[in-house]
Design an enzyme around this catalytic site. Structure first.
Site, PDB file in Angstrom:
ATOM      1  N   HIS A 115      -7.262  -5.358  -6.599  1.00  0.00           N
ATOM      2  CA  HIS A 115      -6.690  -3.969  -5.970  1.00  0.00           C
ATOM      3  C   HIS A 115      -7.704  -3.508  -5.077  1.00  0.00           C
ATOM      4  CE1 HIS A 115      -3.309  -1.481  -7.205  1.00  0.00           C
ATOM      5  NE2 HIS A 115      -3.682  -0.711  -6.381  1.00  0.00           N
ATOM      6  N   SER A 163      -5.852 -10.701  -7.259  1.00  0.00           N
ATOM      7  CA  SER A 163      -6.417  -9.314  -6.737  1.00  0.00           C
ATOM      8  C   SER A 163      -7.159  -8.540  -7.564  1.00  0.00           C
ATOM      9  CB  SER A 163      -4.958  -8.676  -6.154  1.00  0.00           C
ATOM     10  OG  SER A 163      -5.350  -7.201  -5.736  1.00  0.00           O
ATOM     11  N   MET A 172       0.798  -1.120   0.210  1.00  0.00           N
ATOM     12  CA  MET A 172       0.008   0.068   0.063  1.00  0.00           C
ATOM     13  C   MET A 172       0.907   1.079   0.025  1.00  0.00           C
ATOM     14  SD  MET A 172      -3.216  -1.118   2.412  1.00  0.00           S
ATOM     15  CE  MET A 172      -2.067  -1.913   3.583  1.00  0.00           C
TER      16      MET A 172
HETATM   17  C1  LIG Z   1      -4.530   2.985   0.406  1.00  0.00           C
HETATM   18  C2  LIG Z   1      -4.210   1.936  -0.677  1.00  0.00           C
HETATM   19  C3  LIG Z   1      -2.872   2.021  -1.383  1.00  0.00           C
HETATM   20  C4  LIG Z   1      -2.719   0.977  -2.134  1.00  0.00           C
HETATM   21  N1  LIG Z   1      -1.358   1.049  -2.747  1.00  0.00           N
HETATM   22  C5  LIG Z   1      -1.056  -0.209  -3.595  1.00  0.00           C
HETATM   23  C6  LIG Z   1       0.327  -0.190  -4.140  1.00  0.00           C
HETATM   24  O1  LIG Z   1       1.205   0.787  -4.024  1.00  0.00           O
HETATM   25  N2  LIG Z   1       0.556  -1.062  -4.834  1.00  0.00           N
HETATM   26  C7  LIG Z   1      -0.358  -2.399  -4.928  1.00  0.00           C
HETATM   27  O2  LIG Z   1       0.231  -3.298  -5.941  1.00  0.00           O
HETATM   28  N3  LIG Z   1      -1.333  -2.240  -4.501  1.00  0.00           N
HETATM   29  C8  LIG Z   1      -1.935  -1.080  -3.822  1.00  0.00           C
HETATM   30  N4  LIG Z   1      -3.085  -1.206  -3.100  1.00  0.00           N
HETATM   31  C9  LIG Z   1      -3.883  -2.522  -3.308  1.00  0.00           C
HETATM   32  C10 LIG Z   1      -3.662  -3.426  -2.142  1.00  0.00           C
HETATM   33  O3  LIG Z   1      -2.371  -3.816  -2.411  1.00  0.00           O
HETATM   34  C11 LIG Z   1      -4.463  -4.477  -1.890  1.00  0.00           C
HETATM   35  O4  LIG Z   1      -4.663  -5.380  -3.326  1.00  0.00           O
HETATM   36  C12 LIG Z   1      -6.127  -4.153  -1.632  1.00  0.00           C
HETATM   37  O5  LIG Z   1      -6.059  -3.331  -0.643  1.00  0.00           O
HETATM   38  C13 LIG Z   1      -6.513  -5.466  -1.107  1.00  0.00           C
HETATM   39  O6  LIG Z   1      -8.253  -5.287  -0.757  1.00  0.00           O
HETATM   40  P1  LIG Z   1      -8.449  -4.965   0.602  1.00  0.00           P
HETATM   41  O7  LIG Z   1      -7.949  -3.475   0.963  1.00  0.00           O
HETATM   42  O8  LIG Z   1     -10.133  -4.699   0.568  1.00  0.00           O
HETATM   43  O9  LIG Z   1      -8.282  -5.812   1.752  1.00  0.00           O
HETATM   44  C14 LIG Z   1      -3.361  -0.127  -2.231  1.00  0.00           C
HETATM   45  C15 LIG Z   1      -4.659  -0.214  -1.346  1.00  0.00           C
HETATM   46  C16 LIG Z   1      -4.872   0.747  -0.807  1.00  0.00           C
HETATM   47  C17 LIG Z   1      -6.115   0.480   0.321  1.00  0.00           C
END
Ligand SMILES: Cc1cc2nc3c(=O)[nH]c(=O)nc-3n(C[C@H](O)[C@H](O)[C@H](O)COP(=O)(O)O)c2cc1C
EC number: 1.1.2.3
Length: 403
Positions: free
Chosen positions: A288, A286, A94
């Site tokens: 995302h 995923s 994240m």
């Molecule tokens: C605030 C935030 C920032 C994120 N930044 C990235 C990132 O930089 N790279 C990435 O691959 N996924 C990113 N994601 C996606 C997360 O890795 C993940 O796939 C997702 O949060 C999973 O869903 P959930 O939050 O409902 O558990 C981000 C998600 C959030 C909530």
């Protein structure tokens, strides 16, 4: 592995200060941090329906209880990509976590070290990738975006190698930015632009504002530190397009990265098959967290379809909607080898900083251990599609037999 605080929780001791669920953490985080920061974490794309559907699809899965099995001693440790982990889940990559609370990346890294789980470090992490793997005592995987600047990507790969990362995750589901209405409404940009709305938001959340200002004297304002420390001066552009990256980028990366390579953001079985054929070590299923294509399938649907396509031996990592230990066990029973927490971890930090994160990890671990026992297992390595109640089991096992 169940830590001391969970034992206290189980005995009913000292529970007043602890968070007892992700839902509770979310409510507290919403009150404690500015709306703009909360919405950045909580928000998703389009009408945001997929984000909720991910969790609801997990809720709907039924597990079959088993009886008269000795489950007095249970063990959550497992193995993924050649690494021993204390838990069957880690923390998803994240970006800009310190917007939720100063020092968030380092809290997560310390938990990763203490509980021996992989922390996925975003390209846009708010501490450097070197700092995080040091704090995490090696329990960190680096996540790469196919950024617009090739030099910057080369530099990140080299930095990851030199600082001891053994696992590289390539995120492929952000070829172009999605429309996130809450961020647009809040005027959320990076670097931040100051206006009356933002000033009011910060003034009405004094705990966050004071902590952020105090921290900025020592560490500066929250910034994407891998960019800040790049020798190419590459700027972080939040809405940058990575639309030119194609299969040759993965081919190049597979040739260059000699460690374990994971491809994240995969939902289509045909893509999964191609990624497997190109030599990735694991596929990270995923969507995302519903932050990209809102019309996509729920991640648990994609997981089942991809498990059927790639067969039983390809390691699959899963995230999207996990809000409890029950969800973790359901993901494992549906074909995942390992799960990742996204927002669940961030709500804990937003609610109560380091102790909030620790509480959430305790709660999820404790619940996963309990659910595992109730379905008749002592170890997460024993969990399989046989633990799913009839409908779900039929669906998954038929596919696996065909694979
Ligand atoms: C605030 C935030 C920032 C994120 N930044 C990235 C990132 O930089 N790279 C990435 O691959 N996924 C990113 N994601 C996606 C997360 O890795 C993940 O796939 C997702 O949060 C999973 O869903 P959930 O939050 O409902 O558990 C981000 C998600 C959030 C909530």
């Amino acid at each position: 592995m169940i830590c001391c605080k969970t034992s206290a929780l189980q005995k009913g001791e000292n529970v007043s200060k602890s968070l007892l669920s992700v839902q509770e953490a979310r409510i507290r985080a919403k009150k404690r941090i500015p709306q703009m920061m909360f919405d950045f974490v909580d928000g998703a794309s389009g009408d945001e329906s997929l984000c909720g559907l991910n969790s609801r699809a997990l809720d709907e899965i039924r597990l079959m209880p088993r009886v008269l099995v000795d489950v007095a001693e249970r063990n959550l440790s497992c193995r993924i990509l050649g690494q021993e982990t204390g838990l069957p889940f880690g923390i998803a990559p994240m970006g800009m976590c310190s917007l939720s609370w100063p020092g968030a990346d380092r809290y997560m890294a310390r938990e990763a070290a203490a509980r021996r789980f992989p922390l996925c470090v975003s390209t846009a992490s708010s501490a450097t990738l070197e700092q995080i793997i040091e704090d995490a005592e090696g329990h960190a995987w680096f996540q790469l975006y196919a950024d617009q600047s090739g030099d910057f990507v080369d530099e990140l790969i080299e930095r990851a190698k030199v600082s001891g990362y053994e696992v590289l995750i390539l995120t492929v589901d952000v070829p172009i930015p999605s429309v996130r209405t809450r961020d647009l409404r809040n005027g959320f940009t990076f670097p931040m632009q100051w206006g009356p709305r933002q000033i009011w938001d910060f003034a009405t959340h004094p705990l966050w504002s004071l902590a952020t200002v105090a921290n900025s004297f020592a560490a500066g304002m929250p910034r994407p530190m891998n960019y800040v420390t790049s020798s190419f001066g590459t700027k972080f552009v939040r809405n940058a397009s990575r639309g030119r990256a194609n299969w040759s980028f993965l081919e190049m990366l597979r040739d260059r990265w000699l460690g374990k390579l994971v491809v994240k953001g995969v939902q289509c079985p045909q893509d999964a098959l191609q990624i497997k054929a190109m030599g990735a070590d694991a596929i990270y299923v995923s969507n995302h967290g519903g932050r990209q294509l809102n019309a996509a399938p729920t991640t648990i649907e994609s997981l089942v379809a991809i498990r059927k396509a790639v067969g039983s031996t390809m390691p699959l990592i899963f995230d999207g909607g996990i809000r409890s230990g029950e969800h973790v066990i359901k993901a494992l029973a549906s074909g995942a080898n390992f799960a990742m927490l996204g927002r669940g971890a961030m709500y804990g930090i937003g609610a109560a900083g380091a102790s909030g994160l620790s509480d959430i990890l305790d709660v999820i671990s404790s619940e996963a251990s309990s659910v595992m026992g109730l379905i008749g297992h002592k170890s997460v390595t024993e969990i399989s599609a046989a633990n799913l109640a009839a409908t779900h089991h039929n669906n998954l096992s038929k596919g696996l037999d065909d694979a």
